[in-house]
Design a protein around this motif. Structure first.
Motif, PDB file in Angstrom:
ATOM      1  N   GLN A  64       0.824  -1.205   0.000  1.00 50.38           N
ATOM      2  CA  GLN A  64       0.000   0.000   0.000  1.00 50.38           C
ATOM      3  C   GLN A  64       0.860   1.257   0.000  1.00 50.38           C
ATOM      4  N   LEU A  65       1.954   1.232   0.753  1.00 46.18           N
ATOM      5  CA  LEU A  65       2.844   2.382   0.802  1.00 46.18           C
ATOM      6  C   LEU A  65       3.567   2.564  -0.529  1.00 46.18           C
ATOM      7  N   TRP A  66       3.946   1.463  -1.144  1.00 46.61           N
ATOM      8  CA  TRP A  66       4.606   1.529  -2.460  1.00 46.61           C
ATOM      9  C   TRP A  66       3.659   2.132  -3.487  1.00 46.61           C
ATOM     10  N   ILE A  67       2.405   1.704  -3.475  1.00 45.32           N
ATOM     11  CA  ILE A  67       1.406   2.247  -4.407  1.00 45.32           C
ATOM     12  C   ILE A  67       1.132   3.717  -4.093  1.00 45.32           C
ATOM     13  N   ALA A  68       1.100   4.069  -2.800  1.00 46.22           N
ATOM     14  CA  ALA A  68       0.888   5.466  -2.423  1.00 46.22           C
ATOM     15  C   ALA A  68       2.010   6.355  -2.963  1.00 46.22           C
ATOM     16  N   GLY A  69       3.231   5.847  -2.929  1.00 46.69           N
ATOM     17  CA  GLY A  69       4.347   6.603  -3.498  1.00 46.69           C
ATOM     18  C   GLY A  69       4.193   6.788  -5.004  1.00 46.69           C
ATOM     19  N   PHE A  70       3.724   5.751  -5.678  1.00 47.35           N
ATOM     20  CA  PHE A  70       3.488   5.838  -7.121  1.00 47.35           C
ATOM     21  C   PHE A  70       2.434   6.909  -7.430  1.00 47.35           C
ATOM     22  N   ILE A  71       1.348   6.900  -6.662  1.00 43.11           N
ATOM     23  CA  ILE A  71       0.285   7.893  -6.869  1.00 43.11           C
ATOM     24  C   ILE A  71       0.803   9.299  -6.582  1.00 43.11           C
ATOM     25  N   PHE A  72       1.638   9.434  -5.567  1.00 41.64           N
ATOM     26  CA  PHE A  72       2.205  10.748  -5.233  1.00 41.64           C
ATOM     27  C   PHE A  72       3.036  11.287  -6.390  1.00 41.64           C
ATOM     28  N   ILE A  73       3.858  10.439  -7.001  1.00 41.82           N
ATOM     29  CA  ILE A  73       4.685  10.873  -8.122  1.00 41.82           C
ATOM     30  C   ILE A  73       3.821  11.317  -9.293  1.00 41.82           C
ATOM     31  N   ARG A  74       2.744  10.561  -9.588  1.00 37.37           N
ATOM     32  CA  ARG A  74       1.866  10.942 -10.694  1.00 37.37           C
ATOM     33  C   ARG A  74       1.176  12.269 -10.418  1.00 37.37           C
ATOM     34  N   CYS A  75       0.728  12.474  -9.178  1.00 33.41           N
ATOM     35  CA  CYS A  75       0.077  13.734  -8.807  1.00 33.41           C
ATOM     36  C   CYS A  75       1.072  14.897  -8.887  1.00 33.41           C
ATOM     37  N   ALA A  76       2.317  14.642  -8.521  1.00 34.68           N
ATOM     38  CA  ALA A  76       3.337  15.688  -8.597  1.00 34.68           C
ATOM     39  C   ALA A  76       3.583  16.108 -10.039  1.00 34.68           C
ATOM     40  N   ILE A  77       3.551  15.147 -10.965  1.00 38.74           N
ATOM     41  CA  ILE A  77       3.752  15.469 -12.376  1.00 38.74           C
ATOM     42  C   ILE A  77       2.580  16.282 -12.915  1.00 38.74           C
ATOM     43  N   SER A 124       5.340   5.220 -16.881  1.00 39.97           N
ATOM     44  CA  SER A 124       5.120   5.752 -15.536  1.00 39.97           C
ATOM     45  C   SER A 124       5.693   4.809 -14.478  1.00 39.97           C
ATOM     46  N   LEU A 125       5.581   3.515 -14.709  1.00 41.69           N
ATOM     47  CA  LEU A 125       6.176   2.548 -13.789  1.00 41.69           C
ATOM     48  C   LEU A 125       7.700   2.640 -13.824  1.00 41.69           C
ATOM     49  N   ASN A 126       8.247   2.787 -15.009  1.00 38.30           N
ATOM     50  CA  ASN A 126       9.696   2.930 -15.149  1.00 38.30           C
ATOM     51  C   ASN A 126      10.182   4.211 -14.475  1.00 38.30           C
ATOM     52  N   GLU A 127       9.415   5.290 -14.616  1.00 33.03           N
ATOM     53  CA  GLU A 127       9.777   6.548 -13.966  1.00 33.03           C
ATOM     54  C   GLU A 127       9.778   6.414 -12.448  1.00 33.03           C
ATOM     55  N   TYR A 128       8.791   5.727 -11.932  1.00 28.95           N
ATOM     56  CA  TYR A 128       8.705   5.552 -10.475  1.00 28.95           C
ATOM     57  C   TYR A 128       9.912   4.773  -9.955  1.00 28.95           C
ATOM     58  N   TYR A 204       2.347  16.268 -19.859  1.00 27.35           N
ATOM     59  CA  TYR A 204       3.110  15.023 -19.767  1.00 27.35           C
ATOM     60  C   TYR A 204       2.514  13.915 -20.629  1.00 27.35           C
ATOM     61  N   LEU A 205       1.199  13.888 -20.767  1.00 24.56           N
ATOM     62  CA  LEU A 205       0.568  12.816 -21.536  1.00 24.56           C
ATOM     63  C   LEU A 205       1.024  12.822 -22.987  1.00 24.56           C
ATOM     64  N   ASP A 206       1.449  13.962 -23.494  1.00 28.24           N
ATOM     65  CA  ASP A 206       2.020  14.025 -24.839  1.00 28.24           C
ATOM     66  C   ASP A 206       3.542  13.884 -24.799  1.00 28.24           C
ATOM     67  N   ALA A 207       4.172  14.506 -23.809  1.00 28.99           N
ATOM     68  CA  ALA A 207       5.633  14.427 -23.712  1.00 28.99           C
ATOM     69  C   ALA A 207       6.093  13.007 -23.397  1.00 28.99           C
ATOM     70  N   GLY A 208       5.367  12.324 -22.520  1.00 28.06           N
ATOM     71  CA  GLY A 208       5.757  10.973 -22.125  1.00 28.06           C
ATOM     72  C   GLY A 208       5.165   9.875 -22.967  1.00 28.06           C
ATOM     73  N   ASN A 209       4.392  10.259 -23.982  1.00 29.18           N
ATOM     74  CA  ASN A 209       3.782   9.262 -24.865  1.00 29.18           C
ATOM     75  C   ASN A 209       4.807   8.828 -25.908  1.00 29.18           C
ATOM     76  N   GLU A 210       5.659   7.916 -25.522  1.00 25.19           N
ATOM     77  CA  GLU A 210       6.740   7.449 -26.369  1.00 25.19           C
ATOM     78  C   GLU A 210       6.967   5.956 -26.132  1.00 25.19           C
ATOM     79  N   HIS A 211       7.666   5.361 -27.062  1.00 21.02           N
ATOM     80  CA  HIS A 211       7.970   3.933 -26.935  1.00 21.02           C
ATOM     81  C   HIS A 211       8.796   3.700 -25.671  1.00 21.02           C
ATOM     82  N   PRO A 212       8.527   2.635 -24.918  1.00 24.91           N
ATOM     83  CA  PRO A 212       9.294   2.383 -23.688  1.00 24.91           C
ATOM     84  C   PRO A 212      10.798   2.310 -23.910  1.00 24.91           C
ATOM     85  N   ILE A 213      11.233   1.851 -25.075  1.00 28.99           N
ATOM     86  CA  ILE A 213      12.675   1.830 -25.336  1.00 28.99           C
ATOM     87  C   ILE A 213      13.216   3.255 -25.380  1.00 28.99           C
TER      88      ILE A 213
END
Length: 237
Positions: A64-77, A124-128, A204-213
């Motif tokens: 739960q704490l790990w997921i909370a950190g993920f949500i925090f990063i997304r909200c910060a972006i 987003s997972l890779n960024e986290y 970010y939804l346009d800037a980060g919309n790229e191939h994972p590689i």
């Protein structure tokens, strides 16, 4: 002897049409893309299976704490997106681009499709994981354990100079890699997806919309910048 006109006609009919050539090239690119994406996915799954700590360098015990950190990063972006827009439009009062002015001719706009949603989710997972690994690395002093955390250790060299080293070193690596992504043989497989959007309005939804590689290349460039500054800093003191 054969008639030259007849020979030319026969040669012309044997050549595939331009539309057929485009279709063949498109099919080849799709096959290459499937092979590249499948091989990459299998490698990532294999790596994470054998190195699960890569996603949790801080060893957070609670899911739960790990997921909370993920949500925090997304909200910060999301907050950062709105902050940048507010600063540009309200504080600096910069003029908008001609394509953004009222009454401007419409520009090609691409909505988020399923592939984009998948790419954004993976990135987003890779960024986290990247943020956690970078903060963990710096918190423990870096590779040489020279990263200062005390106020009396802060100097011009490990702040302004370090930032300059990071910006220059990052561009030195990113520029040739970005050029590599624009090569005709590579562009359709990786970088083309990012350039589908001619009218970015979603932050970010346009800037980060790229191939994972491509996203991983950006992460590697950031790590390279941090490590370069860390290696050069002792000589800057």
């Amino acid at each position: 002897m054969c008639n030259p006109k007849t020979s030319n006609v026969a040669t012309t009919t044997q050549r595939p049409s331009f539309r057929a050539q485009l279709s063949m090239r498109s099919q080849q690119q799709k096959l290459q893309s499937v092979v590249l994406d499948s091989a990459t996915a299998l490698y990532v799954i294999h790596y994470l299976y054998n190195n699960p700590s890569w996603l949790n360098p801080w060893k957070i015990a609670s899911a739960q704490l790990w997921i909370a950190g993920f949500i925090f990063i997304r909200c910060a972006i999301v907050f950062y997106d709105h902050l940048v827009v507010a600063m540009i439009e309200k504080l600096f009062k910069c003029k908008v681009l001609p394509t953004r002015e009222p009454g401007a001719p419409p520009v090609r706009y691409v909505s988020l499709d399923l592939r984009s949603v998948v790419y954004l989710s993976i990135n987003s997972l890779n960024e986290y994981a990247f943020v956690m690994r970078l903060t963990h690395y710096l918190w423990h002093g870096g590779h040489q354990q020279l990263v200062p955390w005390k106020m009396e250790e802060i100097s011009v060299s490990n702040t302004i100079v370090a930032l300059g080293i990071m910006l220059v070193s990052m561009d030195l690596l990113y520029a040739p890699l970005h050029h590599f992504l624009h090569l005709p043989s590579m562009y359709p497989l990786i970088h083309k997806h990012h350039h589908r959007q001619h009218y970015p309005v979603r932050g970010y939804l346009d800037a980060g919309n790229e191939h994972p590689i491509e996203h991983m290349i950006g992460v590697v460039c950031t790590w390279f910048a941090v490590l370069t500054a860390e290696m050069l800093l002792p000589s800057c003191r």
